[in-house]
Design a protein around this motif. Structure first.
Motif, short mmCIF file in Angstrom:
data_model
loop_
_atom_site.label_atom_id
_atom_site.label_comp_id
_atom_site.label_asym_id
_atom_site.label_seq_id
_atom_site.Cartn_x
_atom_site.Cartn_y
_atom_site.Cartn_z
N ALA A 127 0.81 -1.22 0.00
CA ALA A 127 0.00 0.00 0.00
C ALA A 127 0.84 1.27 0.00
O ALA A 127 0.32 2.36 -0.01
N GLY A 128 2.15 1.10 0.02
CA GLY A 128 3.03 2.26 0.07
C GLY A 128 3.19 2.76 1.49
O GLY A 128 2.79 2.11 2.45
N TRP A 129 3.80 3.92 1.60
CA TRP A 129 4.10 4.50 2.91
C TRP A 129 3.17 5.66 3.21
O TRP A 129 2.70 6.32 2.30
N PRO A 130 2.96 5.95 4.50
CA PRO A 130 2.20 7.16 4.84
C PRO A 130 2.91 8.39 4.28
O PRO A 130 4.14 8.38 4.12
N PRO A 131 2.17 9.47 4.01
CA PRO A 131 2.78 10.65 3.39
C PRO A 131 4.02 11.19 4.11
O PRO A 131 5.01 11.54 3.47
N ALA A 132 3.98 11.26 5.43
CA ALA A 132 5.13 11.81 6.17
C ALA A 132 6.36 10.91 6.01
O ALA A 132 7.48 11.40 5.86
N THR A 133 6.15 9.63 6.02
CA THR A 133 7.26 8.68 5.86
C THR A 133 7.83 8.78 4.45
O THR A 133 9.04 8.80 4.26
N MET A 173 -4.96 4.90 -8.51
CA MET A 173 -5.82 3.82 -8.06
C MET A 173 -6.76 4.25 -6.93
O MET A 173 -7.81 3.65 -6.75
N GLY A 174 -6.32 5.23 -6.16
CA GLY A 174 -7.12 5.53 -4.98
C GLY A 174 -7.63 6.88 -4.93
O GLY A 174 -8.51 7.34 -4.40
#
Length: 174
Positions: A127-133, A173-174
């Motif tokens: 799902a990838g990383w959170p925006p801050a990460t 996609m989202g």
């Protein structure tokens, strides 16, 4: 030597014996050889293929405890959904916590291995990383792209472009 591997594989494949001792660091030479063999051959080396994740996890643990030589066999290991998540999370965390070290080590590997690592590390658990990460990762990579070492610059650029492409795909996609 093959008899030792076969004996170890048989012992570990018995129910209840997929021991936590795989993660013992430093590993015995026999355990190290066994883990390297399983990483090279893949899940088919084991009677129960679902035990393969334990070998991936052991190699990640060894790397985190200082065994840099396990990184290339780990990245060349056969991965599926669950194992790719574990590797992706590991690589992404390394890029956040030890960016110069992981990029320097990856820069000595073949381009295909570097690309594989960048894809896994960018995707994390899929799902990838959170925006801050993700922002921290991009910042770390941008700094490394200014390195005096051309191999580090090239690897950082590859990873950054992979991360940006992955994020764009996720947005679509989202």
């Amino acid at each position: 030597m093959n008899q030792v591997l076969i004996a170890l594989l048989l012992l570990i494949s018995l129910p209840g014996l997929a021991d936590d001792g795989l993660r013992t660091y430093p590993p015995t030479p026999e355990k190290r050889e066994l883990v390297l063999h399983v990483l090279k051959v893949g899940p088919s080396a084991l009677e129960r293929s679902y035990d393969y994740e334990e070998y991936i996890d052991a190699a990640i643990d060894w790397y985190c405890k200082g065994d840099a030589t396990i990184l290339l066999p780990l990245l060349n290991a056969e991965v599926d959904g669950c194992n790719s998540e574990a590797l992706g999370m590991f690589l992404g965390k390394e890029l956040q916590q030890n960016p110069e070290l992981i990029i320097k080590r990856l820069s000595s590997f073949p381009a295909t291995t570097q690309k594989h690592a960048a894809i896994l590390g960018s995707a994390a658990d899929g799902a990838g990383w959170p925006p801050a990460t993700s922002k921290t990762m991009r910042s770390n990579l941008a700094k490394l792209m200014k390195s005096p070492d051309p191999a580090i610059r090239k690897t950082a650029k590859l990873w950054l472009s992979t991360l940006v492409k992955f994020e764009k795909q996720q947005q679509k996609m989202g």
